[in-house]
Design an enzyme around this catalytic site. Structure first.
Site, short mmCIF file in Angstrom:
data_model
loop_
_atom_site.label_atom_id
_atom_site.label_comp_id
_atom_site.label_asym_id
_atom_site.label_seq_id
_atom_site.Cartn_x
_atom_site.Cartn_y
_atom_site.Cartn_z
N GLN A 290 4.85 8.11 7.28
CA GLN A 290 6.11 8.57 6.67
C GLN A 290 6.03 10.05 6.30
O GLN A 290 7.03 10.76 6.34
CB GLN A 290 6.43 7.75 5.41
CG GLN A 290 6.89 6.32 5.68
CD GLN A 290 5.74 5.34 5.68
OE1 GLN A 290 4.60 5.70 6.01
NE2 GLN A 290 6.01 4.10 5.33
N ARG B 190 11.84 -7.35 1.23
CA ARG B 190 10.56 -6.70 0.89
C ARG B 190 10.30 -6.95 -0.60
O ARG B 190 11.24 -6.89 -1.40
CB ARG B 190 10.60 -5.18 1.18
CG ARG B 190 10.77 -4.83 2.65
CD ARG B 190 10.65 -3.32 2.89
NE ARG B 190 9.27 -2.86 2.81
CZ ARG B 190 8.91 -1.58 2.81
NH1 ARG B 190 9.83 -0.63 2.85
NH2 ARG B 190 7.63 -1.23 2.76
N ASP C 146 7.81 2.81 -6.11
CA ASP C 146 8.61 1.64 -5.74
C ASP C 146 8.89 0.76 -6.94
O ASP C 146 9.85 0.00 -6.95
CB ASP C 146 7.90 0.85 -4.64
CG ASP C 146 8.03 1.60 -3.33
OD1 ASP C 146 7.30 2.58 -3.15
OD2 ASP C 146 8.91 1.24 -2.53
O1 MRU Z 1 7.11 1.53 2.86
P1 MRU Z 1 8.06 2.62 2.45
O2 MRU Z 1 8.15 3.72 3.44
O3 MRU Z 1 9.42 2.05 2.07
O4 MRU Z 1 7.43 3.22 1.12
C1 MRU Z 1 8.14 4.19 0.42
C2 MRU Z 1 7.38 4.76 -0.72
O5 MRU Z 1 6.31 4.34 -1.06
C3 MRU Z 1 8.05 5.85 -1.51
O6 MRU Z 1 7.10 6.72 -2.05
C4 MRU Z 1 8.87 5.22 -2.66
O7 MRU Z 1 9.72 4.23 -2.19
C5 MRU Z 1 9.65 6.22 -3.40
S1 MRU Z 1 11.00 6.81 -2.42
C6 MRU Z 1 11.99 7.80 -3.32
#
Ligand code: MRU
Length: 350
Positions: free
Chosen positions: A201, A95, A242
């Site tokens: 999520q 990713r 991220d």
């Molecule tokens: O696509 P995802 O579910 O991996 O995205 C996760 C997020 O955007 C979270 O807010 C981010 O990774 C922070 S997690 C502590």
């Protein structure tokens, strides 16, 4: 001070010498742990969000390298290092947006490359030890982020977007850790959970985590956030990230930018909670952050049922970038960072 309980939820564990992930695509309906036995299985788990959240995919990649070390049957340490490099490239490319993924791979590979090992066995052990260290350091950072954030929040109703809890880290979480700790410290805290389209999520994972911790929450669809803020029902918004650029621009789950703009409009503080492993000092500002685009089916369908006309064109970016000027503070394991972020994040690096 009240006792801080152990993390109620963790996304990865070692059982009987095997690495297991709690398959997050099945939550909250099923709690199923899956064995990960190869680098390709770990890469698939990261890409399909069986494990997700920036710190958690970094941890997963580090364990992916440990699995690669165990699976390699070469007898020369130079050959094992070459196998690890190849595995690292596969894992780091799973990713693009979360900097923690490449950070963890680089950390493990850099660590083992900087030492001479007398045997492949010693090198294998070093990879496992480093993966475990990343996991336990992350747990410790999350605890500290949570405590720093709880001090800032001081109870009330908090809006959050996407899952940033134990599932997204080694345990406790980032943004959600601030809420867990506030609750553990006896603050009267309530959470508005953005559902987080398209993969839910917030709805699937935050409701599950918060109910396990006994924290009061109210689920809203993403387009209800404006109404909740306009009514004055929220005292702060807290999200994770991220990747945070050197100037404080924040990449996080798609929809975060909208929350930040709303928070500014309604004069509510907008906080970003991160471990320092999420800061990319090589990225000067948000324009340099690669944004993952995911499959159209995630938008065209809802749990397998089509919700749009066949052939509809789709744009499905998984993340957006919130400009630093909308961020009231960044909560880290080293405390709360305020603007100007370029200077203050650089101080943190030093
Ligand atoms: O696509 P995802 O579910 O991996 O995205 C996760 C997020 O955007 C979270 O807010 C981010 O990774 C922070 S997690 C502590």
């Amino acid at each position: 001070m009240s006792e801080i309980p152990p993390p109620p939820v963790q996304p990865l564990r070692e059982r009987d010498g095997k690495v297991e992930l709690l398959d997050q695509t099945l939550l909250p309906d099923k709690e199923r742990w899956i064995h990960i036995e190869t680098v390709e299985q770990m890469r698939e788990a990261i890409q399909s969000l069986r494990i997700r959240g920036a710190p958690a995919i970094g941890i997963a990649a580090a364990y992916g390298l440990a699995i690669a070390a165990s699976n390699s049957d070469v007898t020369a340490t130079s050959n094992l290092l070459a196998d690890l490099d190849a595995a690292g490239a596969r894992l780091a490319s799973a990713r693009p947006t979360a900097v923690n993924l490449g950070w963890a791979v680089k950390r493990v590979l850099g660590h083992v490359a900087s030492t001479t090992y007398g045997s492949t066995e010693a090198l294998r052990d070093a990879v496992w030890t480093e993966a475990r260290a990343i996991m336990s350091e992350d747990l410790n950072m999350c605890r500290r982020i949570g405590l720093a954030g709880a001090e800032l929040l001081q109870g009330g109703s908090v809006l959050t977007h996407c899952n940033t809890g134990g599932l997204a880290t080694a345990g406790y979480g980032t943004a959600l850790a601030t809420i867990f700790m506030a609750h553990a410290l006896g603050q009267d805290i309530h959470v508005y959970i953005d559902e987080t389209r398209p993969l839910l999520q917030g709805a699937r994972l935050n409701t599950w985590e918060l109910s396990k911790a006994g924290i009061q929450s109210t689920l809203i669809t993403d387009n209800m956030a404006a109404t909740v803020l306009a009514r004055g029902d929220v005292q702060a918004a807290v999200v994770g990230a991220d990747r945070v650029a050197a100037n404080g621009d924040v990449a996080n789950k798609i929809g975060t930018l909208g929350v930040a703009i709303l928070a500014r409009h309604y004069d509510v503080p907008f906080y970003v909670a991160i471990p320092t492993s999420t800061i990319d000092f090589d990225c000067p500002d948000g324009r340099g952050i690669p944004i993952e685009e995911r499959a159209p089916a995630e938008v065209l369908e809802f749990r397998g049922a089509r919700t749009a006309a066949a052939g509809t064109e789709v744009y499905n970016p998984a993340f957006d970038v919130t400009p630093a000027e909308l961020v009231s503070a960044i909560i880290t394991e080293h405390g709360v960072i305020r603007p100007p972020y370029r200077e203050n994040l650089a101080k943190l690096k030093r």
